[in-house]
Design a protein around this motif. Structure first.
Motif, mmCIF file in Angstrom:
data_model
loop_
_atom_site.group_PDB
_atom_site.id
_atom_site.type_symbol
_atom_site.label_atom_id
_atom_site.label_comp_id
_atom_site.label_asym_id
_atom_site.label_seq_id
_atom_site.Cartn_x
_atom_site.Cartn_y
_atom_site.Cartn_z
ATOM 1 N N PRO A 136 12.306 -5.536 -6.940
ATOM 2 C CA PRO A 136 11.891 -5.127 -5.588
ATOM 3 C C PRO A 136 10.649 -5.871 -5.137
ATOM 4 O O PRO A 136 9.825 -6.309 -5.940
ATOM 5 N N ARG A 137 10.529 -5.989 -3.815
ATOM 6 C CA ARG A 137 9.342 -6.597 -3.222
ATOM 7 C C ARG A 137 8.298 -5.563 -2.828
ATOM 8 O O ARG A 137 7.169 -5.916 -2.494
ATOM 9 N N LEU A 138 8.679 -4.280 -2.843
ATOM 10 C CA LEU A 138 7.753 -3.211 -2.468
ATOM 11 C C LEU A 138 8.272 -1.904 -3.050
ATOM 12 O O LEU A 138 9.491 -1.680 -3.114
ATOM 13 N N ALA A 139 7.339 -1.049 -3.481
ATOM 14 C CA ALA A 139 7.687 0.283 -3.969
ATOM 15 C C ALA A 139 6.874 1.326 -3.209
ATOM 16 O O ALA A 139 5.814 1.026 -2.652
ATOM 17 N N PHE A 140 7.387 2.555 -3.199
ATOM 18 C CA PHE A 140 6.719 3.666 -2.495
ATOM 19 C C PHE A 140 6.724 4.873 -3.411
ATOM 20 O O PHE A 140 7.782 5.326 -3.858
ATOM 21 N N LEU A 141 5.523 5.417 -3.688
ATOM 22 C CA LEU A 141 5.387 6.554 -4.588
ATOM 23 C C LEU A 141 4.426 7.587 -4.005
ATOM 24 O O LEU A 141 3.453 7.236 -3.333
ATOM 25 N N THR A 142 4.715 8.856 -4.272
ATOM 26 C CA THR A 142 3.807 9.954 -3.918
ATOM 27 C C THR A 142 3.551 10.747 -5.187
ATOM 28 O O THR A 142 4.220 11.747 -5.453
ATOM 29 N N PRO A 143 2.593 10.321 -6.004
ATOM 30 C CA PRO A 143 2.390 10.975 -7.301
ATOM 31 C C PRO A 143 1.861 12.407 -7.201
ATOM 32 O O PRO A 143 2.067 13.188 -8.127
ATOM 33 N N THR A 144 1.174 12.738 -6.098
ATOM 34 C CA THR A 144 0.506 14.037 -6.009
ATOM 35 C C THR A 144 1.123 14.886 -4.899
ATOM 36 O O THR A 144 1.097 14.501 -3.729
ATOM 37 N N TYR A 145 1.699 16.035 -5.284
ATOM 38 C CA TYR A 145 2.366 16.958 -4.354
ATOM 39 C C TYR A 145 3.440 16.214 -3.573
ATOM 40 O O TYR A 145 3.445 16.166 -2.343
ATOM 41 N N ILE B 69 2.695 -1.869 -12.816
ATOM 42 C CA ILE B 69 2.493 -2.451 -11.493
ATOM 43 C C ILE B 69 1.481 -3.600 -11.561
ATOM 44 O O ILE B 69 1.660 -4.650 -10.928
ATOM 45 N N HIS B 70 0.435 -3.399 -12.343
ATOM 46 C CA HIS B 70 -0.577 -4.446 -12.511
ATOM 47 C C HIS B 70 0.026 -5.681 -13.164
ATOM 48 O O HIS B 70 -0.179 -6.814 -12.705
ATOM 49 N N ASP B 71 0.810 -5.493 -14.217
ATOM 50 C CA ASP B 71 1.336 -6.624 -14.976
ATOM 51 C C ASP B 71 2.442 -7.369 -14.229
ATOM 52 O O ASP B 71 2.591 -8.585 -14.393
ATOM 53 N N THR B 72 3.228 -6.651 -13.404
ATOM 54 C CA THR B 72 4.352 -7.284 -12.694
ATOM 55 C C THR B 72 3.990 -7.695 -11.268
ATOM 56 O O THR B 72 4.811 -8.315 -10.587
ATOM 57 N N HIS B 73 2.781 -7.341 -10.819
ATOM 58 C CA HIS B 73 2.326 -7.679 -9.459
ATOM 59 C C HIS B 73 3.279 -7.120 -8.399
ATOM 60 O O HIS B 73 3.540 -7.769 -7.388
ATOM 61 N N LEU B 74 3.776 -5.907 -8.636
ATOM 62 C CA LEU B 74 4.692 -5.268 -7.694
ATOM 63 C C LEU B 74 3.893 -4.500 -6.640
ATOM 64 O O LEU B 74 3.287 -3.461 -6.949
ATOM 65 N N PRO B 75 3.858 -4.957 -5.388
ATOM 66 C CA PRO B 75 3.149 -4.198 -4.352
ATOM 67 C C PRO B 75 3.720 -2.783 -4.235
ATOM 68 O O PRO B 75 4.942 -2.604 -4.135
#
Length: 493
Positions: A256-265, A285-291
């Motif tokens: 993927p070129r972008l991911a979307f996460l809501t870790p809190t609530y 995310i840091h190692d794969t440079h995935l925005p």
């Protein structure tokens, strides 16, 4: 309950046909359905050649007789809007009038037809109670605070494309105080969190790119990513949020070129991703440079004080401050939806493209609104406490009444956020939302929040209604459910 005819993508059709009964263009249900379908075709929400649902499942979804639906489709065929052939079904005509194509938005909007409500609504309270959007209620002291906060908003006439400097500095300090080192140069003030998500998606995605989202997730993100032309892949939500192993496997598979996460609530499930899972995801995310967009908009809506042992863990980005994680926040959920001030905390590697995107979008947001936001954020603990005091009793009251009057509906009481994610004992929750509309309730099918197909068994119920209206809302939910289950697939208009 008798079995229901299967309607493929019932949540989509439930959303498309929301409010069709209030269509003022015709006196009969048949005429209103015909007119609504014409509008969907002419606006491009239904494409040439697209197949419409069969008569029986569409009748079951809308609570109509099959004959009413058949006559509406016959009227469309007679006027050239659709073609109907035995054995191949009903399809949008290639010659039907239409404008530019539109997405079928998952995002709930105001009723398309604000005409009169059904006559049979005689219950106490407002004619319609809206469970589709969660908006905080303002008290009179809070309104006065907003008025006072804008007194200094008219001292200059400059553009600030990235936001008022003082506000950017305040937000940066807020992140730093909460364990995420941030400079004012990393803050971009936006018109709500939705603009921040939209700017990020349109900047980083191209048509055909893959995007990775939780499933279910915030409908506004689904709409934005689809509008950018991305192919969406869902990461299933577990009772503890996304599984890091599943996320990493899907990321390696789809690139993927972008991911979307809501870790809190998490919206809508209310789950909280544990600290160890955040650390693993952040390292990946840091190692794969995935925005990755980290949606912070519900972080401050904890039912426990933030120094309580049960308070939310540190942000995902706090585990990897230099990773390409864009934190998105807003005052809409914490204070007032009408205060369209959001922001994003942008990693240094992405500041240039996102700064340019924001500048091109609007040259800067409303200065009075930003002055108000600055005033409010300078006393963030008070905002949190006021919202906690208002929303906790509402959550508990709604949960109690649902368990009392609808004991076969199941849900977990969340520790934060503003939603109950309710599972209904039916495979046709979308049809129930249309039945409930006849009782003065606007509901949103939970399956519409799925990136991949979800069981059509869920509702997202916010507990942000006025407290005085919650008992009436549950009464209507219960009455609509009793009728819905008793009539089954034979519900007639």
């Amino acid at each position: 309950m008798p079995p229901h005819p299967t309607l493929p993508d019932a949540p989509r059709w439930a959303a498309l046909l929301t409010g069709w009964r209030r269509n003022p263009t015709a006196p009969t249900l048949q005429g209103r359905l015909t007119s609504t379908l014409q509008t969907l075709i002419s606006t491009g929400q239904l494409s040439p050649g697209e197949r419409l649902p069969a008569e029986r499942p569409l009748a079951a979804l809308l609570g109509l007789s099959r004959n009413t639906v058949a006559q509406a489709l016959d009227d469309l065929a007679a006027s050239g809007w659709v073609t109907r052939r035995v054995g191949s079904g009903t399809h949008v005509s290639g010659s039907a009038p239409r404008t530019a194509p539109l997405l079928t938005l998952r995002t709930p909007v105001s009723p398309a037809h604000p005409g009169p409500h059904p006559i049979h609504l005689t219950q106490a309270g407002p004619a319609e109670l809206d469970f589709t959007i969660a908006v905080p209620l303002l008290t009179e002291p809070q309104r006065q605070r907003l008025r006072e906060a804008t007194l200094d908003a008219f001292q200059e006439s400059l553009y600030h494309p990235l936001g008022l400097p003082d506000l950017r500095a305040c937000i940066a300090e807020m992140y730093a105080t909460q364990g995420l080192p941030t400079t004012p140069e990393q803050i971009i003030v936006t018109s709500g969190a939705q603009q921040a998500i939209s700017l990020t998606a349109t900047t980083l995605l191209r048509r055909g790119d893959h995007a990775l989202l939780e499933s279910p997730t915030y409908f506004g993100a689904i709409d934005v990513f689809r509008a950018a032309g991305a192919t969406l892949t869902g990461v299933p939500i577990t009772p503890h949020g996304v599984n890091p192993d599943t996320f990493m496997t899907l990321a390696r598979t789809h690139a993927p070129r972008l991911a979307f996460l809501t870790p809190t609530y998490q919206n809508p499930t209310g789950t909280v991703l544990p600290t160890h899972a955040r650390a693993r995801l952040a390292a990946f995310i840091h190692d794969t440079h995935l925005p990755t967009i980290e949606d912070d908009t519900l972080t401050d809506l904890s039912f426990d004080p933030h120094d309580h042992p049960g308070s939310p863990p540190p942000r995902l980005s706090a585990h990897a401050p230099d990773a390409p994680i864009i934190n998105v926040g807003s005052l809409s959920k914490l204070y007032w939806a009408g205060l369209r001030v959001g922001w994003m905390r942008v990693p240094h590697t992405l500041t240039a493209p996102l700064t340019q995107a924001k500048t091109l979008a609007d040259f800067g947001g409303s200065q009075p609104a930003q002055h108000a936001a600055l005033h409010l954020l300078q006393n963030l603990p008070t905002l949190r406490q006021e919202r906690r005091d208002a929303i906790t009793p509402a959550r508990d009251h709604l949960a109690y009444l649902l368990r009392t009057h609808l004991p076969d509906w199941t849900f977990n009481t969340p520790h934060g956020g503003q939603f109950l994610w309710v599972q209904l004992p039916t495979p046709t929750a979308s049809a129930y939302t249309h039945h409930a509309a006849r009782h003065g309730l606007r509901l949103f099918p939970g399956a519409s929040m799925g990136v991949d197909p979800l069981p059509d068994q869920y509702l997202r119920l916010p507990f942000t209604l006025h407290p005085d209206h919650i008992p009436e809302a549950v009464t209507r939910l219960s009455r609509a459910w009793a009728e819905f289950t008793s009539r089954g697939s034979e519900r007639l208009a």
